[in-house]
Design a protein around this motif. Sequence first.
Motif, PDB file in Angstrom:
ATOM      1  N   ILE A   6       0.850  -1.187   0.000  1.00  0.00           N
ATOM      2  CA  ILE A   6       0.000   0.000   0.000  1.00  0.00           C
ATOM      3  C   ILE A   6       0.886   1.238   0.000  1.00  0.00           C
ATOM      4  N   VAL A   7       0.649   2.119  -0.964  1.00  0.00           N
ATOM      5  CA  VAL A   7       1.397   3.376  -1.058  1.00  0.00           C
ATOM      6  C   VAL A   7       0.443   4.518  -0.750  1.00  0.00           C
ATOM      7  N   LEU A   8       0.743   5.246   0.312  1.00  0.00           N
ATOM      8  CA  LEU A   8      -0.052   6.396   0.716  1.00  0.00           C
ATOM      9  C   LEU A   8       0.486   7.636  -0.002  1.00  0.00           C
ATOM     10  N   MET A   9      -0.351   8.256  -0.805  1.00  0.00           N
ATOM     11  CA  MET A   9       0.029   9.438  -1.575  1.00  0.00           C
ATOM     12  C   MET A   9      -0.468  10.690  -0.864  1.00  0.00           C
ATOM     13  N   LEU A  10       0.468  11.548  -0.453  1.00  0.00           N
ATOM     14  CA  LEU A  10       0.109  12.834   0.127  1.00  0.00           C
ATOM     15  C   LEU A  10       0.206  13.938  -0.913  1.00  0.00           C
ATOM     16  N   THR A  11       0.286  13.538  -2.175  1.00  0.00           N
ATOM     17  CA  THR A  11       0.359  14.475  -3.281  1.00  0.00           C
ATOM     18  C   THR A  11      -0.157  13.812  -4.542  1.00  0.00           C
ATOM     19  N   SER A  12      -0.688  14.590  -5.434  1.00  0.00           N
ATOM     20  CA  SER A  12      -0.934  14.083  -6.786  1.00  0.00           C
ATOM     21  C   SER A  12       0.390  14.142  -7.531  1.00  0.00           C
ATOM     22  N   MET A  13       0.499  13.436  -8.643  1.00  0.00           N
ATOM     23  CA  MET A  13       1.717  13.550  -9.439  1.00  0.00           C
ATOM     24  C   MET A  13       1.443  13.140 -10.874  1.00  0.00           C
ATOM     25  N   ASP A  14       2.405  13.392 -11.723  1.00  0.00           N
ATOM     26  CA  ASP A  14       2.249  13.129 -13.146  1.00  0.00           C
ATOM     27  C   ASP A  14       1.834  11.680 -13.392  1.00  0.00           C
ATOM     28  N   GLU A  15       0.982  11.494 -14.383  1.00  0.00           N
ATOM     29  CA  GLU A  15       0.433  10.170 -14.668  1.00  0.00           C
ATOM     30  C   GLU A  15       1.517   9.145 -14.978  1.00  0.00           C
ATOM     31  N   ALA A  16       2.633   9.572 -15.544  1.00  0.00           N
ATOM     32  CA  ALA A  16       3.710   8.622 -15.868  1.00  0.00           C
ATOM     33  C   ALA A  16       4.220   7.927 -14.614  1.00  0.00           C
ATOM     34  N   GLY A  17       4.366   8.666 -13.520  1.00  0.00           N
ATOM     35  CA  GLY A  17       4.810   8.072 -12.263  1.00  0.00           C
ATOM     36  C   GLY A  17       3.699   7.347 -11.553  1.00  0.00           C
TER      37      GLY A  17
END
Length: 337
Positions: A6-17
Motif C-alpha cells: 500500500i502506497v499512501l500518496m500525500l500528493t498528486s503527481m504526473d500520470e507517468a509516475g
Amino acid sequence: MPDRPIVLMLTSMDEAGLRLVREAAEVRMVDPKDRAAVEAAARDADAIITRTAGKVDAQVLDWGPKLRVVGRHGVGFDHIDVPAATARGIQVVYTPGANTQDVVEHAVAMMIGLSKHFPAMMKELEAGNYAARTSMKGREIQGRTLGIVGFGRIGKRLGETCRLAFGMRVLYHDIVQAPEEAELRAGAVRATYEELLRESDYVSLHVPLDASTRRMMDRAALAQVKEGCILLNTCRGPVVDEEAVADALDARLLWGYGADVFDVEPPPPDHPLIGRRDVMLTPHSAAQTEEGLRNMATMVARDVLNVLSGRRPDNAVNDPIEVERIRAELGKAALYR
C-alpha cells in the motif's frame, strides 16, 4: 498471490509516475492537511510519497508501523524528519536532478526580468501609462558577475548557462570545492561568502535548508552586498530574512529581489515583499513544467518500488546500510535482498 503493498500518496503527481505505482501497488490518496485522515491511512501503509505540502514528521512515522520507505517528490527534504525515519528503519528517497533545468531557467528569467524592470513596467502598462516606458533604465546581464551560493547540480548548471549564454563571470561559494572539471565548464572561481557578496552583481542562492543556512542572508550579509545587486532565492524561503530584504530594497542597496520560495508557505497577506515593483515572486512553482513534473514522478515512483521489492534505491537520502542495521536491531525484516 501475495498482497500488494500500500502506497499512501500525500500528493498528486504526473500520470507517468502514478501509473508505475498503480501497476505494482495499491494507491491511497489523502489530503496532507487532514492529519486525522493521514493517521488513519498510514496504519496500513508500506510507503508514503509526499511533496512540499505533506509534512512527514516523527508522529506520522509512528502512525505507520508497516512503513518501509518515504519518497520525496522533489529535491528538498527538510519537511521530512530524516533522523526519525532512520531511527525507525525507514528508507527515505528523493529526486535529485529532476528539476534542475526548471530551476535554472526560473532563475535566469528573474535575472533578466528584474534587470529590465519587468514588474514595474507591467504594472504601468496595466494602468494605461504607456509613457512610463522611458521612465526607468534597465541593464544587460551580459558580462556581469554572478555569485552562486551552493554549487550543487543546480548551481553548476546555472553557472554553465550564464557563462555560455551571457559571458558572465561566475563566482561560487560552497563548503566543498567543486571538481576542477565542473569549475572549468562554468568558468567558476571559488570565493568566500563575503568576497562573493562584495563582488557579485547577481547573487543566486542554491543551498539546502539546515542550521548552517537558515537566515544566511540576514542583515549582516545584506550589508556586505555590492550596491545594485539583484538577489535570487529559488532554494528555501528561511534561507533569507525577508524583512531585511525589504529594508535593503527600500535603501536601494538591492536593485531587485526574485524568489520562488517564502519563509512561510503560503505567505501571509501582509507579506513585506508581495506587491512591490522591485520584486519578482512566484508561488514555489519553478518545477511546475511538463518535464520537471514527469521527471520527479517517475524517479520517486521507481525508487519507492525499488525499496518495496527489495532493491536498493538509486537516490537515497539516508544510508541504506544504516537503515538495514537499525531494522535488524529493532527486529524488523530486512529491506534488501
